[in-house]
Enzyme design. Structure first.
Site, PDB file in Angstrom:
ATOM      1  N   LYS A 100      44.246  44.978  62.672  1.00  0.00           N
ATOM      2  CA  LYS A 100      43.914  44.606  63.951  1.00  0.00           C
ATOM      3  C   LYS A 100      42.605  44.313  64.518  1.00  0.00           C
ATOM      4  O   LYS A 100      41.929  45.442  65.191  1.00  0.00           O
ATOM      5  CB  LYS A 100      44.733  45.419  64.851  1.00  0.00           C
ATOM      6  CG  LYS A 100      45.438  44.635  66.100  1.00  0.00           C
ATOM      7  CD  LYS A 100      44.383  43.975  67.066  1.00  0.00           C
ATOM      8  CE  LYS A 100      43.814  45.010  67.980  1.00  0.00           C
ATOM      9  NZ  LYS A 100      42.783  44.405  68.974  1.00  0.00           N
ATOM     10  N   GLU A 136      36.457  57.164  64.105  1.00  0.00           N
ATOM     11  CA  GLU A 136      35.079  56.871  64.247  1.00  0.00           C
ATOM     12  C   GLU A 136      34.701  56.497  65.717  1.00  0.00           C
ATOM     13  O   GLU A 136      35.065  55.374  66.076  1.00  0.00           O
ATOM     14  CB  GLU A 136      34.519  55.766  63.319  1.00  0.00           C
ATOM     15  CG  GLU A 136      34.753  55.871  61.923  1.00  0.00           C
ATOM     16  CD  GLU A 136      33.967  56.937  61.268  1.00  0.00           C
ATOM     17  OE1 GLU A 136      34.149  57.338  60.085  1.00  0.00           O
ATOM     18  OE2 GLU A 136      33.160  57.409  62.022  1.00  0.00           O
ATOM     19  N   CYS A 156      27.046  52.046  67.764  1.00  0.00           N
ATOM     20  CA  CYS A 156      27.733  53.330  67.942  1.00  0.00           C
ATOM     21  C   CYS A 156      26.357  54.543  67.866  1.00  0.00           C
ATOM     22  O   CYS A 156      26.456  55.377  68.294  1.00  0.00           O
ATOM     23  CB  CYS A 156      28.724  53.874  67.356  1.00  0.00           C
ATOM     24  SG  CYS A 156      28.454  53.746  65.572  1.00  0.00           S
ATOM     25  N   GLU A 188      28.409  57.340  77.764  1.00  0.00           N
ATOM     26  CA  GLU A 188      27.983  56.091  76.663  1.00  0.00           C
ATOM     27  C   GLU A 188      28.178  54.690  77.342  1.00  0.00           C
ATOM     28  O   GLU A 188      29.185  54.378  78.113  1.00  0.00           O
ATOM     29  CB  GLU A 188      29.259  55.712  75.489  1.00  0.00           C
ATOM     30  CG  GLU A 188      28.809  54.802  74.473  1.00  0.00           C
ATOM     31  CD  GLU A 188      29.578  54.821  73.371  1.00  0.00           C
ATOM     32  OE1 GLU A 188      30.995  54.575  73.618  1.00  0.00           O
ATOM     33  OE2 GLU A 188      29.288  54.767  72.174  1.00  0.00           O
TER      34      GLU A 188
END
Ligand SMILES: NC(=O)c1ccc[n+]([C@@H]2O[C@H](COP(=O)([O-])OP(=O)(O)OC[C@H]3O[C@@H](n4cnc5c(N)ncnc54)[C@H](O)[C@@H]3O)[C@@H](O)[C@H]2O)c1
Ligand SMILES: N/C(=C\C=C\C=O)C(=O)O
Length: 489
Positions: free
Chosen positions: A181, A257, A291, A393
């Site tokens: 996906k 992750e 990231c 973040e």
């Protein structure tokens, strides 16, 4: 291969293009132009994909020798590189990232991820132990790995092909089948890869793609599907929590992750120019949408002012422009929606009293680019560590720089976060380097470098940045079931 007429990005199930009733638009973030419509897979399409993966698992794929599977995965990698220009163009159209990045990172790594795991599974040894038995005899134990089954693969938009094949490569190398996906923001390269899979002769049902969103859409339907044996996810920590909750039903394994708020630590004895260049890459590459990127920079006090000025120069020398144009080094964010999120932090920084060293807003872009999701690369100083800009973040081209004095203080600042993904440390002192590497609680630590990747090494996050490690033999722990066989001699 002719894809379904209405949708430029149909689903790919059991080797066939499958259009959904519903569809959504895919837009180029550089200028907001319409790229095409995307099929939004409903529960029925997702379940059909899972069934196809199950049938393929019970078919020739998992019975194939490891050597033959490895051969086919090398052919997939070669198939991507044979259509390199198409993959680069598709990735740039979806993400707006500059040509240099897509052509030197995203697509080559998208292919390399198949090669590395094809080689790992051919060369990894299995353990065995001899034992003395209570009756005075002997027995021998040996370990055997088998595929885990149908793997749900849910991917983010920042490095679409790279991060998807970082999961699909080992999954297929270990004999599993997958239902992918892709992010709703970036359907193109996962769809193009389906053409390569068919061309190479990967059996139908081994690689399936269902497009859509997360909640109440294909992502959620996939994680809720009881036919999925394990879920590998890359994305935001909050999304990871939702997916873990779904995986709990039926006790499915997860590989996570997740997000990060990574610290860059610069000591006064560093190679100054290399440190500035390295932190500039870590803060601004891919418009800060990495990231592993650095949004918190801590610089030892003697060089603090000099470093701020030098990083400002780097930020202001970035070339914003058409991602396809020669020399462009900075693209838009992935969407207008993500830009709203990033700009909310730009405003929050000012509200919390930041000094805006450079940037902090939206650049004037010429012509059609003015419709794109552009923001200025931005640097702040002067914020308290309690500011949301330091705690949360942002995932944009921005960083805050603060001074520190001692190693202990720098390590404490770096560790003062819920995340634990990556850090980058700049010093010439080997003792400092190794003490800091030991003190900072992350999964990945770079010293005098950033985003240097040996695909055999363990990759993953600590704390709320992830669960598990992938890379080299580490991926086998997630993508196989390990069985011990004990034989009485
Ligand atoms: N640790 C890593 O290696 C790594 C790598 C890249 C990106 N990331 C993280 O990814 C984030 C940016 O990517 P993003 O915005 O696409 O993340 P996201 O979490 O918003 O979405 C990631 C994927 O999850 C799907 N999804 C969303 N909600 C879902 C649900 N409830 N059930 C199932 N699927 C769902 C989305 O459709 C998308 O495909 C950042 O936090 C970044 O740090 C981490
Ligand atoms: N997983 C990897 C990179 C992740 C980048 C995050 O944005 C890799 O290099 O294998």
């Amino acid at each position: 291969m002719n894809r379904t007429q209405r949708d430029r990005y149909p689903n790919f199930i059991n080797g066939q293009w499958v259009q959904s009733e519903k569809c959504f638009q895919n837009r180029n973030p550089a200028d907001n132009t319409l790229l095409g419509s995307v099929s939004e897979a409903g529960r029925a399409e997702v379940d059909a994909a899972v069934q196809a993966a199950r049938a393929a698992l019970d078919g020739p794929w998992s019975k194939m020798t490891t050597a033959r599977r490895a051969e086919l995965l090398h052919a997939v990698a070669d198939g991507i590189m044979a259509r390199f220009d198409e993959f680069v163009a598709a990735e740039i159209a979806d993400t707006g990232k500059p040509y240099h990045l897509a052509s030197h990172l995203d697509i080559p790594r998208g292919a390399a991820n198949f090669k590395i795991f094809a080689d790992v599974v051919k060369n990894v040894p299995a353990e065995s132990f001899e034992m003395a038995t209570p009756d005075g005899g002997q027995a021998i134990n040996y370990a055997v790995r088998s595929p885990k089954g149908v793997i749900g693969v849910i991917c983010p938009w920042n490095l679409p092909l790279l991060l998807m094949t970082w999961k699909v490569g080992p999954a297929l190398a270990c004999g599993n089948t997958v239902v992918v996906k892709p992010s709703e923001e970036t359907p193109a390269t996962a769809t193009l890869l389906a053409e390569v899979m068919n061309a190479v002769g990967i059996p139908p049902g081994v690689y399936n793609v269902v497009h859509g969103f997360g909640k109440d859409s294909a992502g959620e339907f996939l994680t809720a599907d009881a036919g999925v044996d394990a879920i590998t996810f890359t994305g935001e920590t909050g999304t990871g929590e939702a997916i873990m909750a779904a995986a709990a039903r039926g006790i499915r394994a997860v590989s996570m992750e997740l997000g990060g708020k990574n610290a860059g630590i610069v000591f006064a004895d560093c190679d100054f120019d290399k440190a500035v260049a390295g932190i500039a890459r870590a803060a601004f590459d891919n418009s800060g949408q990495v990231c592993l990127g650095t949004e918190r920079v801590y610089v030892q006090r003697p060089i603090f002012e000099r470093f701020v000025a030098a990083l400002k120069d780097k930020a202001e020398s970035l070339r914003l422009g058409d991602p396809l144009a020669e020399g462009t080094s900075f693209g838009p964010l992935v969407s207008l929606e993500h830009r709203r999120k990033v700009l909310s932090y730009y405003a929050r920084a000012v509200g919390d009293g930041a000094t805006v060293v450079t940037g902090g807003g939206v650049p004037d872009m010429p012509g059609a680019l003015g419709e794109g999701a552009w923001v200025q690369p931005t640097i702040w100083t002067g914020l308290p560590e309690s500011s949301a800009v330091i705690r949360e973040e942002i995932f944009g081209p921005c960083c805050h720089i603060a001074p520190f004095d001692t190693e202990e203080e720098a390590a404490a600042l770096a560790n003062d976060t819920q995340y634990g993904l990556a850090t980058t440390i700049w010093t010439r002192d080997i003792g400092t380097a190794h003490r800091m590497a030991g003190a900072i609680k992350v999964g990945i630590c770079w010293i005098n470098s950033w985003f240097l990747r040996d695909l055999r090494t363990a990759f993953g996050g600590a704390k709320q940045s992830g669960i598990g490690r992938e890379g080299g033999v580490h991926s086998l722990e997630f993508y196989t079931e390990l069985k011990n066989v004990c034989v009485k001699l």
